[in-house]
Structure formats: C-alpha cells, structure tokens
Design an enzyme around this catalytic site. Structure first.
Site, PDB file in Angstrom:
ATOM      1  N   PHE A  13       5.990   2.360  -4.759  1.00 12.43           N
ATOM      2  CA  PHE A  13       7.686   2.214  -4.334  1.00 12.43           C
ATOM      3  C   PHE A  13       8.204   3.465  -4.732  1.00 12.43           C
ATOM      4  CE2 PHE A  13       7.001  -2.566  -4.180  1.00 12.43           C
ATOM      5  CZ  PHE A  13       8.087  -2.770  -3.553  1.00 12.43           C
ATOM      6  N   HIS A  42      10.025  -8.996   0.162  1.00 16.00           N
ATOM      7  CA  HIS A  42      10.408  -8.007  -0.483  1.00 16.00           C
ATOM      8  C   HIS A  42      11.469  -7.384   0.046  1.00 16.00           C
ATOM      9  CE1 HIS A  42       8.486  -4.486   0.694  1.00 16.00           C
ATOM     10  NE2 HIS A  42       7.320  -4.654  -0.036  1.00 16.00           N
ATOM     11  N   ASP A 102       0.984  -1.099   0.342  1.00 13.89           N
ATOM     12  CA  ASP A 102       0.288  -0.106  -0.026  1.00 13.89           C
ATOM     13  C   ASP A 102       0.890   0.988  -0.115  1.00 13.89           C
ATOM     14  OD1 ASP A 102       0.791  -0.345   3.015  1.00 13.89           O
ATOM     15  OD2 ASP A 102      -1.464   0.227   3.785  1.00 13.89           O
ATOM     16  N   TYR A 104       2.875   4.167   0.690  1.00 15.79           N
ATOM     17  CA  TYR A 104       3.808   5.425   2.034  1.00 15.79           C
ATOM     18  C   TYR A 104       2.914   5.814   2.388  1.00 15.79           C
ATOM     19  CZ  TYR A 104       7.844   4.459  -0.557  1.00 15.79           C
ATOM     20  OH  TYR A 104       8.972   3.166  -1.680  1.00 15.79           O
TER      21      TYR A 104
END
Length: 222
Positions: free
Chosen positions: A77, A186, A64, A66
C-alpha cells in the site's frame, strides 16, 4: 552475516533452500533480465527489513505491488514520498482519520508504520510493469503462506488485518488464539463502501495491543 541482519534471517534462509523458492528465483532472474519488474530487486524484502519478526505488532496484507513507475518500494500500500497517493491508500487514510482522529500525512510513504511494528506484506512480492497480478501463482504465495505460519507460531500477540478476499485466504493459517484477526472489504474504491469504511480496525488494534501491554503509533510525520 545474514541476509537482513535481523531475526527474519533464519526464516528467509530456510525458504531459500526450498525447491519452490529455487524455481521462483529462476523465474525472477529471467523476468528481471527480460522486462521491467517492480519493485527493484534490492527492495524485495523491505517489509521484513524494516519490521523485524519480534517487533511485529500488526500485519496488513496487500495483494501484489503497484505496477506503475516509481510506486512500488517493497511495502504493501505504500509509495515513496513525492509520488501521488494511490486510491486504496487514500481510503485507508480516510478510515484512519474517521476511526482515530489521526490526521493523514501529505504523502503515501508508510515506512514509519513499518518501523512502528506494522508488517506491510503483499501476498505476491513482484509484478511486471503495467500488468497487475502478472506474478501470481509463481511461488510467492507459498513464501507468504510460510511467513504468516511463522508469525502464527509466535506467542506475543499480533493483530492481522485482512482486507479483501485475497488477504482473507490466509485466515486459515492463523490458528493461534493469542492473535486477533480482523476482516473487512478491500480499501479499493471498488469495494471500500462495502465494509471497509466504518470497520474500526485501527481503534480495535490499539485497544487489543493496549490490553497486552503494547502500543502503536499510527501518526505519520510529513
């Protein structure tokens, strides 16, 4: 005139007609009025705006947005120029350089990637300020499932980079043998050492695309 004026418009218009999306829209209206939500409403569909459907070469799935101020701007990202590069993105840049010798930029804005054909899609597109995962289970997962399914239908090959458990839950939607699915841990500092570093996904993506008459430029100008 369409929503984005590109070839994602039929998909978006179809989703907007669905009951789940109408409920999601009501929820979002209340949230944006009541508290601080990221990203700003005009940036909700930036990923689709910058990377038209037929231009998609690679899909990178985030979780989701930031949830800190001035960070989220509609691309997984990515952060706007001038903002500190977040730890996960720093790790992505480290792996990129180790894998391909591409020198990372001094900033964390990935719009250049989006315009090269990399769809930077979070599985949930909004979040409350300071509250990670706060919009989980409100309908965005249905929307992004539909987006992945729509991409899966495309004949032209796509590379799907599924980093972490959240992204890998979408793997069952990618059934078309034309596409390549690459999985790793991740890039978060909590898990990057458990299989993200050394995964070689950037060079593997380049090779696959080259085999199918396509190319990708991971270099991001400063």
């Amino acid at each position: 005139m369409g929503i984005l004026c590109n070839d994602w418009d039929p998909f978006l218009e179809e989703q907007f007609r669905q009951n789940y999306y109408k409920q999601l829209q009501k929820f979002l209206c209340r949230e944006y009025k009541a508290t601080t939500i990221y990203p700003a409403q005009p940036q909700l569909f930036t990923a689709f705006q910058l990377t038209p459907y037929e231009n998609v070469k690679i899909v990178i799935l985030g979780q989701d947005p930031y949830h800190g101020p001035n960070q989220a701007h509609g691309l997984a990202f990515s952060v706007p120029k001038g903002e500190r590069i977040p730890p996960s993105l720093r790790n992505i840049f480290k792996e990129l350089e180790a894998d391909t010798d591409v020198v990372p930029p001094s900033h964390g804005n990935l719009e250049h990637w989006a315009m090269q054909g990399i769809l930077l899609l979070n599985t949930v597109l909004t979040v409350r300020a300071g509250q990670g995962n706060s919009h989980r289970g409100k309908g965005w997962e249905v929307f992004t499932d539909a987006a992945i399914t729509y991409l899966n239908q495309r004949e032209k090959p796509i590379v799907f980079l599924l980093w972490g458990n959240n992204a890998q839950q979408k793997e069952t939607l990618i059934t078309n043998p034309a596409h390549l699915v690459l999985k790793a841990a991740h890039p978060s500092p909590l898990s990057a050492n458990r299989g993200f570093f050394g995964c070689g996904h950037f060079s593997k993506s380049c090779r696959f695309l080259k085999q199918h008459g396509m190319a990708i430029d991971f270099c991001i100008p400063d």
